[in-house]
Structures are given as structure tokens and as C-alpha cells.
Design a protein around this motif. Structure first.
Motif, PDB file in Angstrom:
ATOM      1  N   VAL A 188       0.845  -1.200   0.000  1.00 16.33           N
ATOM      2  CA  VAL A 188       0.000   0.000   0.000  1.00 16.33           C
ATOM      3  C   VAL A 188       0.877   1.244   0.000  1.00 16.33           C
ATOM      4  O   VAL A 188       0.586   2.213  -0.698  1.00 16.33           O
ATOM      5  N   LEU A 189       1.956   1.224   0.765  1.00 13.98           N
ATOM      6  CA  LEU A 189       2.885   2.355   0.761  1.00 13.98           C
ATOM      7  C   LEU A 189       3.498   2.542  -0.621  1.00 13.98           C
ATOM      8  O   LEU A 189       3.560   3.653  -1.136  1.00 13.98           O
ATOM      9  N   GLY A 233       0.162  -7.582  18.262  1.00 13.22           N
ATOM     10  CA  GLY A 233      -0.416  -6.908  17.102  1.00 13.22           C
ATOM     11  C   GLY A 233      -0.176  -5.407  17.109  1.00 13.22           C
ATOM     12  O   GLY A 233      -0.884  -4.658  16.439  1.00 13.22           O
ATOM     13  N   THR A 234       0.815  -4.948  17.856  1.00 19.28           N
ATOM     14  CA  THR A 234       1.110  -3.514  17.974  1.00 19.28           C
ATOM     15  C   THR A 234       1.770  -3.002  16.698  1.00 19.28           C
ATOM     16  O   THR A 234       2.818  -3.494  16.299  1.00 19.28           O
ATOM     17  N   ILE A 235       1.143  -2.001  16.086  1.00 20.86           N
ATOM     18  CA  ILE A 235       1.710  -1.421  14.870  1.00 20.86           C
ATOM     19  C   ILE A 235       2.071   0.047  15.061  1.00 20.86           C
ATOM     20  O   ILE A 235       2.395   0.738  14.103  1.00 20.86           O
ATOM     21  N   THR A 236       2.028   0.519  16.304  1.00 14.29           N
ATOM     22  CA  THR A 236       2.397   1.897  16.608  1.00 14.29           C
ATOM     23  C   THR A 236       3.812   1.918  17.193  1.00 14.29           C
ATOM     24  O   THR A 236       4.398   0.886  17.464  1.00 14.29           O
ATOM     25  N   GLU A 249      -0.207   1.572   7.637  1.00 11.80           N
ATOM     26  CA  GLU A 249      -0.213   0.325   8.390  1.00 11.80           C
ATOM     27  C   GLU A 249      -1.622   0.016   8.887  1.00 11.80           C
ATOM     28  O   GLU A 249      -1.926  -1.106   9.221  1.00 11.80           O
ATOM     29  N   GLU A 250      -2.450   1.023   8.942  1.00 16.97           N
ATOM     30  CA  GLU A 250      -3.813   0.869   9.446  1.00 16.97           C
ATOM     31  C   GLU A 250      -4.808   0.873   8.297  1.00 16.97           C
ATOM     32  O   GLU A 250      -5.810   1.569   8.321  1.00 16.97           O
ATOM     33  N   VAL A 251      -4.548   0.088   7.327  1.00 20.40           N
ATOM     34  CA  VAL A 251      -5.392  -0.001   6.133  1.00 20.40           C
ATOM     35  C   VAL A 251      -6.637  -0.807   6.475  1.00 20.40           C
ATOM     36  O   VAL A 251      -6.537  -1.857   7.106  1.00 20.40           O
TER      37      VAL A 251
END
Length: 108
Positions: free
Chosen positions: A34-35, A66-69, A101-103
Motif C-alpha cells: 500500500v505504501l 499486534g502492535t503497529i504503533t 499500516e492501518e489499512v
């Protein structure tokens, strides 16, 4: 090739010097496709900062929780330098969030 903004003349060109280096590590991108697809919308600077900060995240924490931050405490420099005017990053609940990342799971 992206940084130099030129195409290699032949297979011996110095632009290929990074082609054989293995860049694998513990950093991750959940949606690199996506990026890449939307990269024309952003400056090279914004994309580089996005990738640099994403590389600071823990892959183990992502697999377990599941942390993406990213917690700003992991950044050694002043986070304001990286976050000002960057369309790919935002801060919410004292965490740095990565836009692509939050798609959403479904595309309308």
C-alpha cells in the motif's frame, strides 16, 4: 536509483552496489504494498522518515500483541523533527501511528 534519480548504464554500474546486501532484520511493514502503491503522493523525505521510524518497532511485539504503533521514547532525536509536516505519520494517545499500516480490511 531512486536517490540518484538515474538509471544504471550497465550491470557493472555503481548504482547496483546495494543489490547484493541483505537488509533483512527485525523491523517490519504490515502493508508495504500500500505504501509503494501510494508513494507518488509523498516526498522521498516523508517516505524515508516513515521507513526509518517503522524500523524502530519491535517485530516480536507485533507478533505477540499486534502492535503497529511506535512509542516516541524509542526515538533518540526530537520526535517533532520527524513528525512536523509528515503526511504519513500522526500522533494519537502518545503513540506514533503509521498511515498505511492501518489499512481497512475492505476496500469500498
Amino acid at each position: 536509483m531512486m536517490v540518484e534519480k538515474q538509471l544504471p548504464r550497465n550491470r557493472y554500474d555503481t548504482l547496483y552496489k546495494y543489490a547484493d546486501i541483505d537488509f533483512r532484520g527485525q523491523s517490519f511493514l504490515v502493508h508495504p504494498d500500500v505504501l509503494l502503491y501510494n508513494s507518488y503522493k509523498y516526498s522521498y523525505r516523508d517516505i524515508c522518515i516513515y521507513l526509518a521510524l517503522a524500523s524502530l518497532r519491535s517485530y516480536g511485539e507485533y507478533k505477540v500483541n499486534g502492535t503497529i504503533t511506535l512509542d516516541p521514547l524509542y526515538i533518540q532525536e526530537d520526535p517533532i523533527l520527524f513528525l512536523n509536516n509528515n503526511k504519513l505519520l500522526y500522533v494519537e494517545n502518545q503513540q506514533i501511528h503509521f498511515l498505511h499500516e492501518e489499512v481497512p480490511k475492505e476496500i469500498n
